[in-house]
Write an enzyme that holds these catalytic residues in place. Structure first.
Site, mmCIF file in Angstrom:
data_model
loop_
_atom_site.group_PDB
_atom_site.id
_atom_site.type_symbol
_atom_site.label_atom_id
_atom_site.label_comp_id
_atom_site.label_asym_id
_atom_site.label_seq_id
_atom_site.Cartn_x
_atom_site.Cartn_y
_atom_site.Cartn_z
ATOM 1 N N HIS A 1 0.837 -1.208 0.000
ATOM 2 C CA HIS A 1 0.000 0.000 0.000
ATOM 3 C C HIS A 1 0.870 1.255 0.000
ATOM 4 C CE1 HIS A 1 -3.575 2.435 1.352
ATOM 5 N NE2 HIS A 1 -2.605 3.186 1.852
ATOM 6 N N GLU A 2 1.829 1.293 0.913
ATOM 7 C CA GLU A 2 2.682 2.481 0.998
ATOM 8 C C GLU A 2 3.577 2.612 -0.232
ATOM 9 O OE1 GLU A 2 2.057 4.708 3.100
ATOM 10 O OE2 GLU A 2 0.705 3.503 4.343
ATOM 11 N N GLU B 1 -4.440 8.231 -2.694
ATOM 12 C CA GLU B 1 -4.929 6.931 -2.232
ATOM 13 C C GLU B 1 -5.276 6.005 -3.391
ATOM 14 O OE1 GLU B 1 -4.930 5.514 0.689
ATOM 15 O OE2 GLU B 1 -4.057 7.274 1.631
#
Length: 506
Positions: free
Chosen positions: A271-272, A301
């Site tokens: 995700h990061e 996001e």
């Protein structure tokens, strides 16, 4: 590619404005490094000094942005707008927006808010460790009071919560975001109920194990290497709450490790990485200008949710990556690709923690936060009532009640830095699905490329269609440039319905 000056044929007024604005951007990035250090490297006793350092930097940047010289340069560039190209006009538009949101805010308030925010991160961390919301509540009240005062200075005739929302999502009206949320709530809740009542039981091969942190760290490092994280421009560390910090030259990611759940750290790392891929994909030659900066929280996001969900939770990814998992974690030799794929996509309606939530119930966590956030900011919820409201709403939406504040209203760090910022997570998921659908029409055999560990074509597509634009286009225009239509929830709902209906045999 070196950082470039505006072209020589650009109006002098524009060149002057960009020169001044870049100095402000560089100072803001310096503050970002100090913030990263506070959460990753700094000893806990360093907080008082760090708060003063960041407060001083915020005062300097505020003074530069509100100086008469800067205002004159901005006005001169706007007067020359007919001589600017599309990107230059967009840069001036964004600088005007930054100026307008700063000019009427007193410098003393900016310093107070910066210092209070920095101090609050440690207070939150201590309160969470002690499971004591009362320890954090007075600081939360101060943060709200300062934030509301700032919002009033920015736009006194506009609802406070809407002003704060526009800090992170300036080009997607709050009303439209709430329409998307209502639609998701209407369609996700029945799907979750159907899965809970009638869905097949999915495999959970990682449950019950004990996975040392050093092994999980090595696995996260390996995942970043396999995906293609640029180590010359980034690094991985651990923090209390996973986050990404930096710019197109230096994009650092963090994760956290749970001894009995290696998937939590792995998916957080991927995700990061998505956030970092956005930063590293921004035009390097435009660094320090709006054309070299990310657009909004929701667009940011979309990149992290794309890599986490549309890559890292797919069956082709696990065909590719499962051997690497087995190299780093013991006791998984007999795990199959299908079992791993099921495990990373299981629905956990009784899960209390947002960052550990599955792909469906995650959005109920976000909606819960947004509703409580807004009620508190607008004065409809007292600070002492937040834990009870949180627990009641979680029971209503997810059928589970936290036993502790640490598992409930203290679990997220976000209130220490801002209000009205949770919407971006769900907007990002919606946009990620839309971008994924468009990519699959432009890039042949995406699943095959994932299966073979060839992630460069997906990264190239995002670079070309999202990252390279910086802040040139507002959100809907960016979505239309990349996908052919404005932001819509259709693709996300089609994606989750198809995926989870198949997974759970509905």
């Amino acid at each position: 590619m070196p950082i470039e000056e505006p072209p020589e044929d650009a109006p002098d007024a524009y060149r002057d404005l960009i020169g001044q604005y870049r100095q402000i951007s560089y100072l803001n990035d310096g503050s970002g490094v100090l913030g990263w250090d506070q959460q990753v490297m700094m000893p806990t006793g360093g907080t008082p000094a760090r708060a003063k350092q960041l407060s001083a930097l915020s005062a300097v940047t505020h003074d530069l942005l509100t100086a008469d010289e800067f205002e004159a340069a901005l006005q001169a560039a706007e007067d020359a707008v007919d001589d600017l190209d599309q990107g230059q006009r967009a840069a001036v538009r964004e600088i005007r927006r930054s100026y307008d949101r700063t000019a009427n805010v007193p410098g003393e308030l900016v310093q107070d808010l910066s210092e209070t925010t920095t101090q609050s991160q440690q207070i939150w961390q201590d309160a969470k460790a002690a499971d004591d919301f009362e320890q954090f509540a007075p600081r939360l009240e101060t943060l709200k009071e300062l934030s509301n005062r700032r919002a009033t200075h920015i736009s006194p005739d506009q609802p406070t919560y809407e002003v704060l929302y526009e800090d992170s999502e300036p080009y997607l009206p709050l009303e439209r975001t709430e329409e998307i949320f209502d639609r998701l709530k209407d369609e996700l809740v029945p799907l979750i109920d159907e899965i809970t009542e009638h869905g097949d039981e999915l495999a959970s091969p990682f449950a019950g194990g004990d996975y040392p942190e050093e092994n999980q760290e090595a696995l996260s490092e390996a995942a970043l290497d396999r995906i293609g994280y640029d180590r010359d421009h980034g690094r991985l560390d651990a923090s209390a709450h996973p986050f990404t910090s930096g710019n197109q030259f230096d994009a650092r990611v963090t994760t956290r490790y749970k001894p009995n759940d290696p998937i939590d750290a792995l998916t957080a790392t991927i995700h990061e990485y998505g956030h970092a891929s956005y930063m590293l994909g921004l035009p390097r030659e435009k660094y320090g200008t709006p054309l070299g900066a990310s657009l909004s929280s929701g667009v940011h996001e979309s990149q992290s949710r794309f890599w986490e969900n549309h890559v890292g939770r797919t069956e082709p990814f696990w065909e590719f990556f499962l051997p690497t998992v087995k190299e780093h974690l013991d006791g998984l030799d007999d795990v199959t690709v299908q079992e791993a794929y099921e495990a990373v996509n299981r629905i956990y309606p009784n899960n209390l923690i947002r960052v550990e939530a599955d792909e469906l119930t995650y959005h109920l966590h976000i909606i819960l936060r947004c509703e409580i956030d807004r009620a508190y900011v607008e004065g409809d919820l007292d600070v002492e009532d937040i834990p009870d409201r949180w627990n009641q709403t979680m029971e209503e939406y997810l059928g589970v009640t936290p036993d502790t504040d640490a598992e409930g209203c203290l679990q997220d760090i976000h209130w220490t830095s801002r209000f009205a910022g949770f919407q971006g997570y769900t907007i990002g998921s919606v946009l990620a699905a839309q971008l994924d659908a468009a990519m699959r029409t432009d890039v042949s055999d995406v699943d095959g490329k994932i299966r073979n560990g060839n992630f460069q074509p997906m990264r190239d597509w995002m670079n070309e269609n999202v990252h390279a634009h910086g802040q040139t286009y507002p959100t809907d225009e960016l979505a239309e440039e990349a996908t052919g239509e404005p932001l819509t929830a259709d693709y996300f709902l089609d994606y989750v319905n198809e995926k989870f209906t198949d997974l759970y045999g509905l």
